[in-house]
Design a protein around this motif. Sequence first.
Motif, mmCIF file in Angstrom:
data_model
loop_
_atom_site.group_PDB
_atom_site.id
_atom_site.type_symbol
_atom_site.label_atom_id
_atom_site.label_comp_id
_atom_site.label_asym_id
_atom_site.label_seq_id
_atom_site.Cartn_x
_atom_site.Cartn_y
_atom_site.Cartn_z
ATOM 1 N N ASP A 1 -85.204 18.277 14.130
ATOM 2 C CA ASP A 1 -83.872 18.561 13.576
ATOM 3 C C ASP A 1 -83.929 18.767 12.062
ATOM 4 O O ASP A 1 -83.358 19.724 11.530
ATOM 5 C CB ASP A 1 -82.908 17.406 13.873
ATOM 6 N N ARG B 1 -87.847 24.686 18.403
ATOM 7 C CA ARG B 1 -89.068 25.311 17.880
ATOM 8 C C ARG B 1 -89.774 24.367 16.906
ATOM 9 O O ARG B 1 -90.988 24.225 16.921
ATOM 10 C CB ARG B 1 -88.711 26.636 17.189
ATOM 11 N N GLN B 2 -88.984 23.732 16.039
ATOM 12 C CA GLN B 2 -89.578 22.838 15.039
ATOM 13 C C GLN B 2 -90.096 21.551 15.674
ATOM 14 O O GLN B 2 -91.087 20.980 15.216
ATOM 15 C CB GLN B 2 -88.559 22.547 13.931
ATOM 16 N N THR C 1 -84.858 26.680 14.723
ATOM 17 C CA THR C 1 -84.162 25.880 15.735
ATOM 18 C C THR C 1 -84.850 24.525 15.896
ATOM 19 O O THR C 1 -86.084 24.422 15.736
ATOM 20 C CB THR C 1 -84.151 26.589 17.099
ATOM 21 N N ARG D 1 -83.490 26.495 7.810
ATOM 22 C CA ARG D 1 -82.251 27.282 7.678
ATOM 23 C C ARG D 1 -81.809 27.336 6.216
ATOM 24 O O ARG D 1 -81.470 28.402 5.698
ATOM 25 C CB ARG D 1 -81.126 26.666 8.529
ATOM 26 N N ASP E 1 -86.275 32.254 16.768
ATOM 27 C CA ASP E 1 -86.048 30.838 17.071
ATOM 28 C C ASP E 1 -86.693 29.898 16.049
ATOM 29 O O ASP E 1 -86.691 28.688 16.236
ATOM 30 C CB ASP E 1 -86.583 30.516 18.476
ATOM 31 N N ALA F 1 -85.775 21.949 11.119
ATOM 32 C CA ALA F 1 -84.956 23.143 11.385
ATOM 33 C C ALA F 1 -83.887 23.305 10.313
ATOM 34 O O ALA F 1 -83.626 24.416 9.833
ATOM 35 C CB ALA F 1 -84.323 23.039 12.772
#
Length: 180
Positions: free
Chosen positions: A22, A51-52, A48, A29, A45, A25
């Motif tokens: 979390d 993915r992370q 996200t 972002r 992705d 990601a």
Amino acid sequence: MLPPFDLVPGVRLRLVRAGDGDALAAAARRNADHLAPWEPIRGADHATPARQEAFAADMVAQHAAGTAAAFVIVRDDTIIGQATVTHVVRGPFLSANLGYWLDAHETGRGIMTLAVGAVAEYCRDALGLHRLQAATLVHNDASQAVLARAGFERIGHAPRYLKIAGSWQDHVLFQRILKR
Ligand SMILES: CC(C)(COP(=O)(O)OP(=O)(O)OC[C@H]1O[C@@H](n2cnc3c(N)ncnc32)[C@H](O)[C@@H]1OP(=O)(O)O)[C@@H](O)C(=O)NCCC(=O)NCCS
């Protein structure tokens, strides 16, 4: 010394662990525009949590296998940077590659220079490596300054070395010999 390492007041360097998806990601972002000129084009992705989290799991497994060591730089519970040691090669090479980034709002304070220095010591003392290599784009002055301050020396110019921001770009290669 073993991680976590205190870099400056309130900022620590620790190994990536399960559950970081979390926060990784969110950092990806927040910093998408800041990092885009210096990284490969990322998949849709990339930023996200799933993915992370997969990245974190891979790094934990690779750390256990002795092939990588991924660190995050953390202020409070927020991930503000990464320093990742990959492609650990043993035998007579005892070498690895280093990559890193810092949150756009955390630059200009010396944090990455301290992080790279701590990671280099970890590679020498915990991983038993002889050498670390880093490659920067020719025009990445900030990254080259980090490496110079952290004791790396320029060892060459590699034409069309990595596909960054969508094109094969020349890089400057640096190494630090990890003296014992
Ligand atoms: C590369 C990157 C991590 C460098 O960040 P940075 O903040 O310049 O590096 P540091 O954290 O070591 O800070 C150095 C800066 O803080 C200043 N500083 C303040 N206190 C300092 C201290 N105690 N020690 C060292 N530097 C200090 C330095 O003068 C320097 O500022 P300047 O560039 O204006 O001279 C950052 O620009 C980044 O994330 N870029 C995008 C991703 C990237 O390029 N990654 C590397 C790919 S090869």
